[in-house]
Design an enzyme around this catalytic site. Structure first.
Site, short mmCIF file in Angstrom:
data_model
loop_
_atom_site.label_atom_id
_atom_site.label_comp_id
_atom_site.label_asym_id
_atom_site.label_seq_id
_atom_site.Cartn_x
_atom_site.Cartn_y
_atom_site.Cartn_z
N THR A 194 2.42 59.94 59.08
CA THR A 194 1.46 60.75 58.13
C THR A 194 2.05 60.91 56.77
OG1 THR A 194 2.32 62.85 59.15
CG2 THR A 194 0.29 61.76 60.11
N LYS A 221 7.71 59.66 64.42
CA LYS A 221 7.23 60.17 63.10
C LYS A 221 7.68 61.63 63.10
CE LYS A 221 3.82 62.00 61.87
NZ LYS A 221 3.60 63.22 61.50
N THR A 232 4.57 68.08 63.77
CA THR A 232 3.74 66.95 64.37
C THR A 232 4.72 65.92 64.34
OG1 THR A 232 1.98 68.03 63.35
CG2 THR A 232 1.62 65.93 64.01
N GLU A 319 9.66 66.76 54.28
CA GLU A 319 8.60 66.49 53.25
C GLU A 319 9.46 67.24 52.09
OE1 GLU A 319 4.34 66.70 55.54
OE2 GLU A 319 5.37 68.68 55.07
N ASN A 445 2.17 70.49 50.82
CA ASN A 445 1.51 71.24 52.25
C ASN A 445 0.25 71.98 51.61
OD1 ASN A 445 2.82 70.91 54.86
ND2 ASN A 445 4.52 70.85 53.54
N SER A 450 -6.78 67.81 51.94
CA SER A 450 -7.69 67.10 50.67
C SER A 450 -7.58 65.64 50.77
CB SER A 450 -7.48 67.72 49.54
OG SER A 450 -6.07 67.54 49.12
#
Length: 450
Positions: A194, A221, A232, A319, A445, A450
Site C-alpha cells: 500500500t 507488507k 495493516t 511511513e 496519513n 484521498s
C-alpha cells in the site's frame, strides 16, 4: 570520538553493538558441512518466494484502488499444504481475518492464498463476509481446488466494500500468470503493497537430519498502522518442509512474540494483521511430528531468521521514516520484562521524534523504560546508542553522562540506530524494531483515503 568504555558492562554493550551491526550487514557464507554444526547450516538465500519452486505465485493489476499498480497477489501450491496462522488481537477485525481463522480451524488441506491491496474489507458487515466466500468459490473453481482450501487477505482503506467484480477478474488474471519464476515472485511481493516504498521478501534454508534441503520463503507488507499484537501488517510464508499442522502452528505462535510482535511504527494495531504459513512437504525430509525432533529445532531457528529479516524490513520502511531503530533490552529479570522494555522504547513517539532530530535524549528513553511495565531498577540501568559511526554511553547506573553532542549528532544521522538498555538484573534479552517519526508520517496519513 569517545574513548573505549572499560567496565565489563560497557564492554559487553560494545561487543553486542558490533555483533548486531555486523550481523545486519554481513554477507551470508556458504556452509561447510565438514566443520559446521547443523544450526550453523541455516543460511539466508538471495531470493524470495521463488526459493521454494514447488509453489507458484503471481501478481497483477486489478485496479482495486490503485491505477497502473500491481495490487493483487497469489501464492499457490499444486500439492496440499498444512496451514497455520496468527491474527490481529484488535476486536475490530476484517472479514478475511474471520474467514481465515474458520478455514484453518477445520484443519483441511490448503492450496492457495489470495491477497489484495487498496481495500481492507474491514467494517463491511455481512456484505464483506459474502465477498470472502464468493472470492474463495471463484478461486477454487479457476484453480481447480476446493474453495475451502483458499485463504484470503486484504489491506488498505477500512470501511469500503470490496469491488467484487474486480476481485474476480483479478483472480482469473492471477491464475493465468502464476509460475515459479523470479519475475512472478517479485510481482506477488509487490501486489500486497500500500504505502510501502519497497517490496519485502526473504528466504532461508537448512539441511534436515536425513540430508534434505529444506527451504522457507516469505513476503510481507507494512509501513503504517503497524503495532502488531498477533496472538495493516501482512506476511505470507511458504515452505517445502514436512511438518505436522500442530507443530507448524506452535512454531508460528511462539515465533511472532519475538519478531512481528516486536515491531512498532506508530502504535496502531491494524484490523487486518495476519501471518500465514503453508507447508507442502515436498522437501522429502523426515516428517517433523514431535517438538523433540532435532529437525523441529532447525525449523524454528530457520523460521526465526526469516521472520526477523522481514520484521527489520517492515520497520525500515515505516511511513515517512528516515532511519531504522533497533531497541535492545539486555540482562532483564525475565523474557517478558525484556520484551516490554524493548518495545516500549521503540514505540515512544518522543523517542522516535528525538531520533528523527538526531537528539541523544536519554530522558525520553528512560521514561519509556519506566512506563513499560517491565521490572527493573532505574538506579542501575545503563543506556547506550550505537550506529556504524560508533557508539556513545548516555547513562551509567541511572546517572546521565557528559557526552560529546557533536559526535552524538553525527552518530544519530546514520540510517540505522541501535538503542541498548542494560538492566543489569538478570540474563534475559529482547529486541524491538521501529523507525523515527518524521514530518512525512503526518502528511502521508492526513490524506490516506484521498
Amino acid at each position: 570520538m569517545p574513548k573505549s568504555l572499560k567496565t565489563p558492562t560497557q564492554k559487553l554493550l560494545k561487543a553486542t553493538a558490533k555483533a548486531t551491526l555486523a550481523k545486519a550487514t554481513a554477507k551470508p557464507q556458504e556452509p561447510n558441512s565438514a566443520t559446521r554444526t547443523k544450526l550453523e547450516s541455516i543460511k539466508i538465500l538471495k531470493s524470495g518466494l521463488n526459493a521454494v519452486p514447488s509453489f507458484q505465485y503471481s501478481g497483477v493489476q486489478a485496479q482495486i484502488k490503485y491505477k497502473k499498480r500491481t495490487d493483487m497477489s497469489l501464492i499457490f501450491s499444486p500439492y496440499p499444504c498444512v496451514g497455520a496462522g496468527v491474527f490481529t488481537t484488535n476486536k475490530v477485525r476484517a472479514a478475511c481475518v474471520e474467514y481465515d481463522e474458520t478455514v484453518l480451524k477445520s484443519k483441511q488441506p490448503i492450496h492457495a492464498i489470495i491477497a489484495n491491496a487498496g481495500n481492507a474489507n474491514a467494517c463491511t458487515g455481512a456484505q464483506g463476509e459474502r465477498a470472502c466466500k464468493e472470492s474463495a468459490i471463484v478461486a477454487g473453481t479457476i484453480l481447480g481446488v476446493e474453495s475451502s482450501s483458499v485463504l484470503l487477505a486484504s489491506t488498505g482503506v477500512i470501511g469500503v466494500q470490496l469491488p467484487l467484480d474486480r476481485i474476480k477478474k483479478g483472480i482469473n488474471l492471477l491464475a493465468q500468470s502464476k509460475s515459479s519464476s523470479r519475475v512472478s515472485a517479485k510481482a506477488a511481493a509487490q501486489g500486497i503493497m500500500t504505502t510501502d516504498l519497497f517490496a519485502k521478501e526473504a528466504a532461508v534454508e537448512f539441511i534436515s537430519s536425513n540430508g534434505k534441503r529444506v527451504r522457507l520463503a516469505g513476503i510481507a507488507k507494512g509501513s503504517g498502522m503497524i503495532h502488531p499484537n498477533m496472538a495493516t501488517m501482512l506476511c505470507f510464508i511458504i515452505t517445502d518442509c514436512a511438518i505436522s499442522q500442530k507443530l507448524l502452528q506452535k512454531a508460528l505462535q511462539k515465533d511472532v512474540k519475538d519478531s512481528f510482535n516486536m515491531i512498532s511504527i506508530d502504535g496502531d494495531t491494524s484490523t487486518n494483521d495476519m501471518t500465514l504459513v503453508l507447508a507442502n512437504a515436498r522437501a522429502r525430509n523426515t516428517p517433523i511430528i514431535s517438538q523433540n525432533d532435532s529437525d523441529y529445532t532447525l525449523f524454528t531457528k530457520a523460521l526465526s531468521l526469516l521472520t526477523a529479516t522481514l520484521a527489520r524490513k517492515i520497520a525500515r520502511d515505516g511511513e515517512g521514516a528516515t532511519k531504522l531503530l533497533v531497541s535492545h533490552c539486555l540482562n532483564a529479570k525475565s523474557k517478558k520484562d525484556a520484551r516490554k522494555i524493548a518495545k516500549s522504547v521503540i514505540a515512544s513517539s518522543l523517542v522516535k521524534a528525538a531520533m528523527f532530530g538526531n537528539d541523544a535524549n536519554w530522558g525520553r528513553i528512560l521514561c519509556a523504560v519506566g512506563y513499560s511495565g517491565g521490572d527493573f531498577d532505574p538506579k542501575v540501568v545503563d543506556v547506550k546508542l550505537a550506529s556504524n559511526a560508533g557508539e556513545i554511553e548516555i547513562m551509567r547506573s541511572g546517572n546521565a553522562q557528559i557526552i560529546d553532542e557533536k559526535f552524538a549528532k553525527k552518530l544519530l544521522q546514520k540510517d540505522e540506530i541501535h538503542i541498548f538498555i542494560d538492566c543489569k538484573s538478570g540474563k534475559k534479552s529482547a529486541q524491538a524494531y521501529g523507525c523515527d517519526l518524521s514530518y512525512d508520517y503526518v502528511r502521508i496519513n492526513a490524506d490516506y483515503r484521498s
